[in-house]
Design a protein around this motif. Structure first.
Motif, mmCIF file in Angstrom:
data_model
loop_
_atom_site.group_PDB
_atom_site.id
_atom_site.type_symbol
_atom_site.label_atom_id
_atom_site.label_comp_id
_atom_site.label_asym_id
_atom_site.label_seq_id
_atom_site.Cartn_x
_atom_site.Cartn_y
_atom_site.Cartn_z
ATOM 1 N N ASN A 179 48.750 55.535 37.642
ATOM 2 C CA ASN A 179 48.463 56.460 38.742
ATOM 3 C C ASN A 179 48.373 55.713 40.073
ATOM 4 O OD1 ASN A 179 48.351 58.408 36.787
ATOM 5 N ND2 ASN A 179 46.131 58.636 36.815
ATOM 6 N N TYR A 180 49.531 55.255 40.534
ATOM 7 C CA TYR A 180 49.597 54.496 41.778
ATOM 8 C C TYR A 180 50.581 55.169 42.739
ATOM 9 C CZ TYR A 180 47.213 50.640 39.430
ATOM 10 O OH TYR A 180 46.290 49.869 38.765
ATOM 11 N N ILE A 181 50.193 55.227 44.002
ATOM 12 C CA ILE A 181 51.081 55.680 45.063
ATOM 13 C C ILE A 181 51.085 54.597 46.135
ATOM 14 C CG2 ILE A 181 51.436 57.389 46.894
ATOM 15 C CD1 ILE A 181 50.229 59.491 45.060
ATOM 16 N N GLU A 205 44.478 60.849 49.556
ATOM 17 C CA GLU A 205 43.856 59.812 48.729
ATOM 18 C C GLU A 205 42.433 60.201 48.332
ATOM 19 O OE1 GLU A 205 43.061 54.985 49.058
ATOM 20 O OE2 GLU A 205 43.125 56.210 50.885
ATOM 21 N N MET A 208 42.178 62.540 45.479
ATOM 22 C CA MET A 208 42.728 62.074 44.195
ATOM 23 C C MET A 208 41.986 60.816 43.745
ATOM 24 S SD MET A 208 46.814 62.747 44.856
ATOM 25 C CE MET A 208 47.255 62.541 43.119
ATOM 26 N N ASN A 210 41.169 59.592 40.994
ATOM 27 C CA ASN A 210 41.678 58.908 39.803
ATOM 28 C C ASN A 210 42.993 58.187 40.051
ATOM 29 O OD1 ASN A 210 39.487 59.816 38.223
ATOM 30 N ND2 ASN A 210 40.523 61.764 37.810
ATOM 31 N N TRP A 211 43.453 58.225 41.282
ATOM 32 C CA TRP A 211 44.693 57.549 41.660
ATOM 33 C C TRP A 211 44.373 56.436 42.648
ATOM 34 C CZ3 TRP A 211 50.053 59.224 40.843
ATOM 35 C CH2 TRP A 211 50.157 60.240 39.897
ATOM 36 N N THR A 212 45.243 55.425 42.672
ATOM 37 C CA THR A 212 45.106 54.302 43.605
ATOM 38 C C THR A 212 46.223 54.372 44.635
ATOM 39 O OG1 THR A 212 44.082 52.896 41.924
ATOM 40 C CG2 THR A 212 45.053 51.800 43.842
ATOM 41 N N ARG A 239 53.988 55.125 40.776
ATOM 42 C CA ARG A 239 54.656 56.317 40.248
ATOM 43 C C ARG A 239 55.441 57.007 41.368
ATOM 44 N NH1 ARG A 239 51.599 60.205 36.017
ATOM 45 N NH2 ARG A 239 50.947 58.105 35.418
ATOM 46 N N SER A 306 53.840 64.805 38.220
ATOM 47 C CA SER A 306 53.416 63.598 37.505
ATOM 48 C C SER A 306 53.373 63.796 36.001
ATOM 49 C CB SER A 306 52.024 63.163 37.992
ATOM 50 O OG SER A 306 52.085 62.687 39.306
#
Length: 343
Positions: A179-181, A205, A208, A210-212, A239, A306
């Protein structure tokens, strides 16, 4: 006209210089040289920026090896990222049998034209355009453009092409990343033209947890990344690649690098209207367009695409469309024909 051409060009963008090396050296067996030594600046032939630090950065390489030829005019050099290239002094330039001179900045067209006029070999002048500079005068008779430029006069010998990059580095990866942007927009900060989009990036950000989210670039919060291998590695971990670059790119290496790696972009498609990179942007097919969406709507869209089964289709479409739009081998042949017919 040219067999293994000797080419001189400015160095202001590593990916652009590499694309010229891949064509002129790897495909044609020629030699690409770039300016080293402050004489280029003091004599008025180098005009990127009138600042001591910038002059040193571009004209005084951190690594200058042994001369590659007998008359000590070409040196193997290395910049701060570790990128290697061939540098030539101003005196050495006039000693080489130069065939072609390429200016990739509007500021260099006129001084490079003077170089061509005063060089014993009378090399051909080419203007390489990577962004729509809104030119008022067209001095160079030859134009290589990797941006959609509608104002090129009909008498100019021109070609539209994609800047080549190493497909062994930027190769497709169809696995499901974490879970990366990641963003690779330089100066993606709270100031300037990118401020609004960076604030949106931060708002999404926060929604979200749970995302980095990471932002890489010269002035960005996660620092700069040097070298194509390092950029590709960080792209591969993500991702999605967040690329809301106000004003868009003329060409946009990040856009094409990402597509070659089967990594979908998060974009504002309106920024790329009438630009070359728009050919890779089909909302929900090869990218996620977030034009006009609220932060929560953006979050919902990212999470929807996703899901592994949707994401795998998105990645495959992204790569297949890249292969459909970009063929470096075919374009290499077209560029060779263009070069052989320089005015």
């Amino acid at each position: 006209m040219f067999t293994k051409p000797i080419v001189f060009t400015d160095f202001h963008h590593g990916s652009l210089l590499l694309s010229l090396i891949l064509f002129f050296e790897k495909r044609l067996g020629g030699t690409i040289t770039t300016p080293i030594g402050v004489e280029w600046y003091t004599q008025g032939f180098w005009k990127i920026r009138d600042h001591p630090d910038v002059i040193r950065e571009f004209l005084e390489p951190v690594g200058k090896g042994e001369s590659l030829n007998d008359n000590l005019s070409i040196y193997m050099c290395r910049d701060r990222s570790g990128f290697t290239y061939k540098g030539v002094t101003l005196d050495g330039f006039y000693e080489l049998p130069v065939d072609i001179v390429i200016a990739s900045l509007p500021e260099h067209v006129e001084p490079f034209w003077r170089l061509c006029q005063t060089h014993p070999s009378k090399p051909k002048l080419v203007f390489q355009i990577g962004n729509d500079w809104q030119m008022q005068q067209w001095i160079a008779p030859n134009v290589m453009t990797s941006a959609v430029i509608k104002s090129i006069p009909k008498h100019i010998h021109s070609i539209l092409y994609h800047q080549e990059f190493d497909l062994s580095v930027f190769h497709p990866d169809f696995s499901l990343p974490g879970n990366y942007i990641h963003s690779f927009v330089n100066c993606f900060i709270d100031e300037g033209g990118c401020a609004h989009d960076f604030q949106l990036f931060q708002t999404v950000e926060a929604l979200m947890p749970n995302w980095t989210f990471k932002s890489y670039g010269v002035d960005c919060r996660n620092g700069n990344i040097s070298g194509h291998q390092a950029i590709a590695e960080q792209m591969r971990k993500a991702r999605f690649i967040w690329h809301t670059k106000y004003g868009g790119d003329g060409y946009g290496h990040i856009i094409y690098n990402s597509a070659a790696m089967a990594r979908p972009l998060i974009v504002k498609a309106e920024y790329y209207n009438e630009k070359l990179g728009k050919e890779l942007m089909v909302d929900g097919v090869t990218c996620l367009a977030i034009d006009g969406l609220s932060p929560q709507e953006i979050v919902n869209k990212i999470l929807y695409y996703s899901e592994e089964h949707r994401y795998s289709v998105l990645c495959r479409n992204t790569y297949d469309n890249f292969k459909l739009k970009v063929d470096f081998d075919k374009e290499g042949e077209e560029l060779n024909h263009f070069i052989r017919n320089l005015i």
